[in-house]
Design a protein around this motif. Structure first.
Motif, PDB file in Angstrom:
ATOM      1  N   SER A 115       0.833  -1.202   0.000  1.00 44.09           N
ATOM      2  CA  SER A 115       0.000   0.000   0.000  1.00 44.09           C
ATOM      3  C   SER A 115       0.866   1.248   0.000  1.00 44.09           C
ATOM      4  CB  SER A 115      -0.935   0.005   1.214  1.00 44.09           C
ATOM      5  OG  SER A 115      -1.755  -1.136   1.170  1.00 44.09           O
ATOM      6  N   HIS A 127      -2.604   1.440   6.740  1.00 43.43           N
ATOM      7  CA  HIS A 127      -1.587   0.421   6.471  1.00 43.43           C
ATOM      8  C   HIS A 127      -0.439   0.984   5.642  1.00 43.43           C
ATOM      9  CE1 HIS A 127      -5.134   0.338   4.045  1.00 43.43           C
ATOM     10  NE2 HIS A 127      -4.469  -0.135   3.034  1.00 43.43           N
ATOM     11  N   GLY A 137      -7.390   3.282  11.373  1.00 47.04           N
ATOM     12  CA  GLY A 137      -7.236   1.839  11.153  1.00 47.04           C
ATOM     13  C   GLY A 137      -8.496   1.123  10.725  1.00 47.04           C
ATOM     14  N   SER A 138      -9.628   1.622  11.153  1.00 49.00           N
ATOM     15  CA  SER A 138     -10.882   1.000  10.748  1.00 49.00           C
ATOM     16  C   SER A 138     -11.400   1.771   9.535  1.00 49.00           C
ATOM     17  CB  SER A 138     -11.876   1.059  11.913  1.00 49.00           C
ATOM     18  OG  SER A 138     -13.082   0.486  11.533  1.00 49.00           O
ATOM     19  N   MET A 139     -11.411   1.085   8.395  1.00 57.67           N
ATOM     20  CA  MET A 139     -11.723   1.749   7.128  1.00 57.67           C
ATOM     21  C   MET A 139     -13.048   2.507   7.189  1.00 57.67           C
ATOM     22  SD  MET A 139      -9.574   0.215   4.607  1.00 57.67           S
ATOM     23  CE  MET A 139      -8.289   0.845   5.621  1.00 57.67           C
ATOM     24  N   GLY A 156      -7.886   4.846   0.682  1.00 58.20           N
ATOM     25  CA  GLY A 156      -7.780   3.796  -0.330  1.00 58.20           C
ATOM     26  C   GLY A 156      -9.000   3.769  -1.245  1.00 58.20           C
ATOM     27  N   ASP A 157      -8.808   3.241  -2.458  1.00 53.35           N
ATOM     28  CA  ASP A 157      -9.964   3.137  -3.358  1.00 53.35           C
ATOM     29  C   ASP A 157     -10.932   2.060  -2.866  1.00 53.35           C
ATOM     30  OD1 ASP A 157      -8.023   1.231  -3.998  1.00 53.35           O
ATOM     31  OD2 ASP A 157      -8.150   1.525  -6.162  1.00 53.35           O
ATOM     32  N   GLY A 158     -10.374   0.990  -2.275  1.00 57.05           N
ATOM     33  CA  GLY A 158     -11.253  -0.018  -1.681  1.00 57.05           C
ATOM     34  C   GLY A 158     -12.023   0.561  -0.502  1.00 57.05           C
ATOM     35  N   ASN A 176      -6.196   6.977  -3.278  1.00 56.57           N
ATOM     36  CA  ASN A 176      -5.116   6.226  -3.911  1.00 56.57           C
ATOM     37  C   ASN A 176      -5.711   5.076  -4.725  1.00 56.57           C
ATOM     38  OD1 ASN A 176      -2.861   4.764  -4.573  1.00 56.57           O
ATOM     39  ND2 ASN A 176      -2.379   4.147  -2.456  1.00 56.57           N
ATOM     40  N   ASN A 221      -5.119   2.454  -6.574  1.00 57.40           N
ATOM     41  CA  ASN A 221      -4.203   1.421  -7.058  1.00 57.40           C
ATOM     42  C   ASN A 221      -4.990   0.245  -7.618  1.00 57.40           C
ATOM     43  OD1 ASN A 221      -5.103   0.097  -4.741  1.00 57.40           O
ATOM     44  ND2 ASN A 221      -3.281   0.622  -3.563  1.00 57.40           N
ATOM     45  N   GLN A 272      -6.693  -1.960  -6.454  1.00 54.21           N
ATOM     46  CA  GLN A 272      -6.787  -3.202  -5.700  1.00 54.21           C
ATOM     47  C   GLN A 272      -7.165  -2.912  -4.255  1.00 54.21           C
ATOM     48  OE1 GLN A 272      -2.739  -4.734  -7.613  1.00 54.21           O
ATOM     49  NE2 GLN A 272      -3.609  -6.291  -6.264  1.00 54.21           N
ATOM     50  N   ARG A 273      -7.818  -3.891  -3.669  1.00 52.11           N
ATOM     51  CA  ARG A 273      -8.024  -3.848  -2.223  1.00 52.11           C
ATOM     52  C   ARG A 273      -7.272  -5.032  -1.647  1.00 52.11           C
ATOM     53  NH1 ARG A 273     -12.451  -7.311  -2.536  1.00 52.11           N
ATOM     54  NH2 ARG A 273     -13.789  -6.965  -4.337  1.00 52.11           N
ATOM     55  N   LEU A 274      -7.841  -5.774  -0.703  1.00 52.64           N
ATOM     56  CA  LEU A 274      -7.065  -6.844  -0.094  1.00 52.64           C
ATOM     57  C   LEU A 274      -7.167  -8.135  -0.914  1.00 52.64           C
ATOM     58  CD1 LEU A 274      -6.957  -7.560   3.721  1.00 52.64           C
ATOM     59  CD2 LEU A 274      -6.975  -9.418   2.086  1.00 52.64           C
ATOM     60  N   LYS A 294      -0.459  -0.865  -7.169  1.00 52.28           N
ATOM     61  CA  LYS A 294      -0.270  -1.428  -5.835  1.00 52.28           C
ATOM     62  C   LYS A 294       1.025  -2.238  -5.833  1.00 52.28           C
ATOM     63  CE  LYS A 294      -2.755  -3.258  -1.936  1.00 52.28           C
ATOM     64  NZ  LYS A 294      -4.038  -3.153  -1.254  1.00 52.28           N
ATOM     65  N   HIS A 305      -1.205  -7.352  -1.254  1.00 45.87           N
ATOM     66  CA  HIS A 305      -1.566  -6.576  -0.063  1.00 45.87           C
ATOM     67  C   HIS A 305      -0.787  -7.046   1.172  1.00 45.87           C
ATOM     68  CE1 HIS A 305      -4.186  -3.916   2.282  1.00 45.87           C
ATOM     69  NE2 HIS A 305      -4.107  -4.845   3.209  1.00 45.87           N
TER      70      HIS A 305
HETATM   71  C1  TPP Z   1     -13.501  -1.655   8.713  1.00 48.22           C
HETATM   72  C2  TPP Z   1     -12.341  -2.414   8.174  1.00 48.22           C
HETATM   73  N1  TPP Z   1     -12.558  -3.540   7.467  1.00 48.22           N
HETATM   74  C3  TPP Z   1     -11.514  -4.253   7.004  1.00 48.22           C
HETATM   75  C4  TPP Z   1     -10.228  -3.865   7.233  1.00 48.22           C
HETATM   76  C5  TPP Z   1      -9.058  -4.721   6.741  1.00 48.22           C
HETATM   77  N2  TPP Z   1      -8.343  -4.081   5.652  1.00 48.22           N
HETATM   78  C6  TPP Z   1      -7.243  -3.355   5.851  1.00 48.22           C
HETATM   79  S1  TPP Z   1      -6.615  -2.727   4.458  1.00 48.22           S
HETATM   80  C7  TPP Z   1      -7.810  -3.437   3.536  1.00 48.22           C
HETATM   81  C8  TPP Z   1      -7.797  -3.238   2.049  1.00 48.22           C
HETATM   82  C9  TPP Z   1      -7.713  -1.791   1.731  1.00 48.22           C
HETATM   83  O1  TPP Z   1      -7.802  -1.564   0.359  1.00 48.22           O
HETATM   84  P1  TPP Z   1      -7.702  -0.104  -0.186  1.00 48.22           P
HETATM   85  O2  TPP Z   1      -8.596   0.789   0.582  1.00 48.22           O
HETATM   86  O3  TPP Z   1      -7.900  -0.161  -1.635  1.00 48.22           O
HETATM   87  O4  TPP Z   1      -6.232   0.339   0.195  1.00 48.22           O
HETATM   88  P2  TPP Z   1      -4.861  -0.072  -0.509  1.00 48.22           P
HETATM   89  O5  TPP Z   1      -4.156  -0.965   0.451  1.00 48.22           O
HETATM   90  O6  TPP Z   1      -5.169  -0.760  -1.763  1.00 48.22           O
HETATM   91  O7  TPP Z   1      -4.143   1.200  -0.718  1.00 48.22           O
HETATM   92  C10 TPP Z   1      -8.687  -4.156   4.320  1.00 48.22           C
HETATM   93  C11 TPP Z   1      -9.841  -4.913   3.839  1.00 48.22           C
HETATM   94  C12 TPP Z   1     -10.052  -2.688   7.977  1.00 48.22           C
HETATM   95  N3  TPP Z   1      -8.846  -2.211   8.273  1.00 48.22           N
HETATM   96  N4  TPP Z   1     -11.122  -1.973   8.405  1.00 48.22           N
END
Ligand code: TPP
Ligand code: MG
Length: 880
Positions: free
Chosen positions: A118, A155, A210-212, A247-249, A276, A278, A280-282, A410, A425
């Motif tokens: 990331s 991350h 930390g919590s998306m 993140g895009d995810g 960002n 990229n 991709q997600r996880l 990514k 990831h």
């Molecule tokens: C609420 C929540 N769900 C799941 C996660 C686990 N998690 C951490 S990073 C990630 C993928 C992130 O993808 P993206 O937002 O696209 O970021 P990238 O790493 O691709 O830059 C996930 C699922 C989390 N941190 N928070």
């Protein structure tokens, strides 16, 4: 076809063109206007055509998306103001140290985890911010710039640590403590937390992400709160920005999306998001079968944001210039993200064959480029010049928030070990060849041995890189992220001034909600504390009887009030104002708690202590937005959460989804949350007063949760002697002596909390009539009692000679008989103190486990077994 036509327009030509001659006349006309009179006139004509089309109702609306190219054209790009070569070298060093930190931690302890891919994709996005845009808090006195607010993708934290290492804020030893916080503190070094956690690194991180999804919504409400502070003339925030790299995810999270329209409606041009992309997600691609950048473009545009697509790097400029037929734009329009990811994962040869090999025109464009050059064609989010242009444009944009959709790879630079790989990831293993390849790719001055042993790299202090890095941060006011805690101490009124009516209630009937609202009204009138109070509601002010505050302090509105309210003549009329004090968030608990967080951390983020009171249906707090409260707790908030209409049986008619029997259980799990369920207005006054003292005067990092009831009953006066016991969790309310005529010398002890204390009192009176003496304790906080008990137990386990006895134990020592506890919450709450009670006394708990339902309070209390009759039965049983 006219050779002067922008290829992008050609790319949009549809196949249903039935008269190409006519089409081209229209197009030429527009281009002629553009050439002769400029873009403003061209825009006007287009708007006019749209108006005509709407009037004629031809069933058409403009597309919200643009071609897959940069929004900012080459000629709009400002000159890059930095030293490009040095910045690129710095970004490479950050990448390396971040990678080395994660890989080394995992070589030592495989379970520690961490992420590389990331940050590898985000490094240039971060670095451009650090070198040119992110302003730190600087200066003193009224002219000080209190700094930008920057939200970092969690991350990608290793990259932020890597930078702090170069800046000299973290040592090599600290980097070795990545994700090893407990061992680190034993060694006296800094343990670097996994993600941005102000709780764990209180001098460093400002915002937990930390919590998306929580970072994005929080950033919006912080930006709005800065406007609120400015409009209320409390603090001028006009030169400060909120930046968020997400993140895009992460954009899939409901919280990420839920306040986009608010940001636009409020015209938050102090807010810039960098997504960002990229791709991709996880698990895999974010939108394998579509294009996330286009999807987000439409979404943000529709929501009213300024959207900047940052898709391609500078080396594509020449290709686009040579592409007179629009072949590139057409090819991108036919390439979905899943395919784009494959292109990222493969080498130059593959891209030549598969992308440029699609047709003659593309193949011609690639002629003259080596495979290696094709491989190194940069996406926009990896090109410092393009990133700078996007940020500069965003920073100057007026009237709207901006989102920059930055196209990246990514795992950028991770080569065959991870770039664009499905599994990238979580990739944290590199063999020697991968490491050497990475070193070569980024031209790092490391020997083979240094690279394969993952040596951290820090240029000499007098090197061009270090001089540059330091000078850029000096120009931007210092280092960042950095969390400050210094804030002003606001004098607060004495309790009698605002709560005398509650302390000396003398049996007057009212609900604790009514008492609270009266207290709040009084506090708002206090000349020093009053302006710092932030009342927050989520469309429930009338429910809680707060409508009088609309008139008294006004509802904050960034545009004042543009209408004559329907109730204009009334004393309670609905009043919106630029300097309004109430934050009325509408039906968005997520928004309201984000506002609360912004206000509750103002002491730290702005150096200005504010005191928010967010009042809501208690069921829609911890249960609905619990994760946001957890994140707020991480951020060390100071403020009050008021869970109103609380209690499973006290709310009565509202039924299963509204009746709260669990919020106190949840509150008890948050270490810095002090939770109270007072029965009486006087108790609540003492608790509110203590909270104000703790948070505003003592500046402790705690926040208060208080439940309020809507049941009216007689409120006794509260003797001063028990005030401290109210805070610690329980006090002897009254002893109901067995009536002499039929005394049987039996004694019980009854504990009650919240509205159920009234049932306990009735039970005690009945028991006394039956010849049983009843001690009645009001329990104001089960969780404070349990915490105190646990602390005593821990001290004993640790062998402390001075470990005291649990407070509840000593409180009950003057009472006798079996102990019966009753609450409007689940049994687990009174059960939480069982271990700290005198061992020789029986303990029975009554609670409201199960689903709520609608009925009268009396019927519900009978049904759940928490009414006076049930308490009497339990007491009799316990005596057997
Ligand atoms: C609420 C929540 N769900 C799941 C996660 C686990 N998690 C951490 S990073 C990630 C993928 C992130 O993808 P993206 O937002 O696209 O970021 P990238 O790493 O691709 O830059 C996930 C699922 C989390 N941190 N928070
Ligand atoms: Mg992503």
């Amino acid at each position: 076809m006219n050779a002067s036509i922008d290829p992008r327009l050609n790319a949009l030509l549809t196949t249903t063109d039935t008269d190409t001659q006519e089409t081209s006349e229209w197009r030429d006309a527009l281009l002629a206007v553009l050439a002769a009179q400029g873009p403003e006139r061209a825009r006007f004509l287009l708007d006019e055509l749209v108006r005509t089309a709407h009037t004629a109702k031809i069933g058409w609306r403009p597309e919200l998306s643009t071609p897959y190219v940069n929004t900012i054209s080459v000629d709009q790009q400002p000159v890059f103001p930095g030293d490009l070569a040095v910045e690129e070298r710095l970004a490479s060093i950050m990448r390396w140290n971040a990678l080395a930190m994660v890989v080394r931690a995992n070589q030592a302890y495989g379970e520690l985890g961490g992420h590389i891919a990331s940050y590898a994709s985000a490094a240039d996005l971060f670095e451009t911010g650090f070198n040119h845009f992110f302003e730190a808090r600087q200066g003193t006195g009224p002219d000080q710039h209190r700094g930008d607010l920057v939200f970092f993708q969690p991350h990608s934290a290793p990259g932020v640590y890597a930078r702090a290492y170069l800046e000299g804020r973290l040592s090599e030893q600290d980097l070795l403590n990545y994700r090893q916080e407990i061992r680190a503190s034993e060694k006296g070094a800094v343990g670097l937390s996994s993600y941005p956690h102000p709780w764990l690194m209180p001098d460093f991180w400002q915002f937990p992400t930390g919590s998306m999804g929580i970072g994005p919504i929080s950033s919006i409400y912080h930006a709005r709160f800065m406007r609120y502070l400015s409009h209320r003339n409390l603090l001028d925030c006009s030169t400060r920005k909120v930046w968020g790299v997400f993140g895009d995810g992460e954009m899939d999270e409901p919280e990420s999306m839920s306040a986009l329209t608010l940001a636009a409606r409020e015209g938050l041009d102090n807010l810039v998001w960098v997504v960002n992309c990229n791709l991709q997600r996880l698990d895999g691609p974010v939108r394998g079968n579509g294009r996330i950048i286009d999807e987000l473009e439409k979404l943000f545009t529709g929501a009213g944001w300024n959207v900047i697509k940052l898709v391609w790097g500078s080396d594509w400029d020449g290709l686009f210039a040579r592409d007179v037929t629009g072949a590139l734009t057409r090819a991108f329009a036919n390439t979905v993200d899943g395919q784009m990811q494959t292109f990222a994962a493969k080498d130059g040869r593959f891209n030549r064959d598969t992308f440029f090999g699609q047709n003659e025109e593309l193949a011609k464009l690639a002629q003259g480029m080596t495979d290696d050059q094709i491989d190194r064609l940069k996406r926009g989010g990896h090109d410092l010049v393009k990133i700078h242009a996007a940020y500069a444009s965003a920073a100057q944009h007026v009237g709207q928030p901006t989102v920059i959709l930055a196209h990246t790879k990514k795992g950028y630079g991770m080569g065959s070990a991870g770039q664009g790989k499905m599994t990238t990831h979580s990739q944290k293993k590199f063999d020697d060849t991968d490491l050497l390849e990475f070193r070569n790719r980024f031209n790092l001055p490391l020997s083979d041995q240094e690279a394969t042993s993952l040596a951290f790299y820090k240029p000499a202090p007098d090197s061009a890189e270090m001089q540059y890095l330091q000078s850029r941060r000096t120009a931007l006011g210092g280092y960042l992220p950095k969390r400050d805690t210094a804030s002003d101490v606001v004098p607060v009124p004495a309790i009698e001034q605002y709560s005398g009516f509650a302390l000396n209630a003398e049996g007057k009937e009212m609900s604790t909600t009514m008492a609270f609202v009266r207290m709040l009204g009084n506090l708002l009138k206090d000349s020093s504390l009053g302006p710092r109070i932030v009342p927050i509601v989520a469309d429930e002010a009338r429910t809680f009887g707060m409508a009088n505050l609309f008139k008294q302090v006004g509802i904050y509105s960034s545009v004042g009030q543009r209408y004559a309210p329907e109730d204009i003549g009334s004393v309670l009329s609905y009043r919106e104002a630029l300097d309004g004090q109430i934050l009325e968030e509408g039906i968005s608990e997520a928004g309201a708690i984000a506002s609360w967080t912004a206000a509750a951390t103002s002491y730290s983020v702005h150096g200005l202590a504010m005191l928010p009171f967010y009042i809501y249906y208690s069921m829609f707090g911890f249960q609905r937005v619990g994760d946001q409260i957890w994140a707020a707790a991480d951020q060390r908030p100071r403020g009050f959460l008021l869970g109103a209409t609380s209690g499973r049986t006290t709310l009565g008619g509202e039924g299963l989804q509204h009746q709260d029997g669990s919020s106190h259980l949840h509150a008890a799990t948050i270490p810095n949350c002090k939770a109270y369920d007072p029965a009486f207005a006087g108790e609540m006054a003492v608790i509110v007063n203590q909270g104000i003292q703790d948070m505003m005067i003592e500046q402790q990092d705690v926040f208060y949760y208080i439940t309020l009831m809507n049941e009216n009953y007689a409120q006794p006066s509260l003797p001063a002697a028990v005030h401290e016991q109210v805070i610690r969790g329980c006090y002897l309310f009254e002893t109901y002596r067995a009536q002499a005529s039929n005394a049987q010398a039996h004694t019980v002890t009854l504990l009650g909390s919240g509205a159920i204390l009234t049932e306990v009192i009735k039970a005690a009176q009945q028991l006394a009539a039956q010849g049983i003496t009843a001690y009645v304790y009001s329990v104001t906080s089960w969780s404070e009692l349990a915490r105190d008990g646990l602390a005593c137990q821990d001290a004993r386990l640790a062998g402390s000679a001075t470990a005291g006895v649990p407070f509840i134990y000593s409180q009950l020592s003057t009472s006798q008989g079996p102990i019966i506890a009753a609450t409007d919450y689940v049994h687990a709450l009174p059960e939480s103190v069982r271990a700290y009670l005198p061992a020789d006394r029986r303990y029975l708990t009554l609670g409201t486990d199960g689903f709520g339902r609608s009925d009268t309070r009396a019927a519900l209390r009978e049904y759940f077994g928490v009414d006076a009759a049930a308490i009497v039965r339990a007491a009799v049983l316990a005596l057997e």
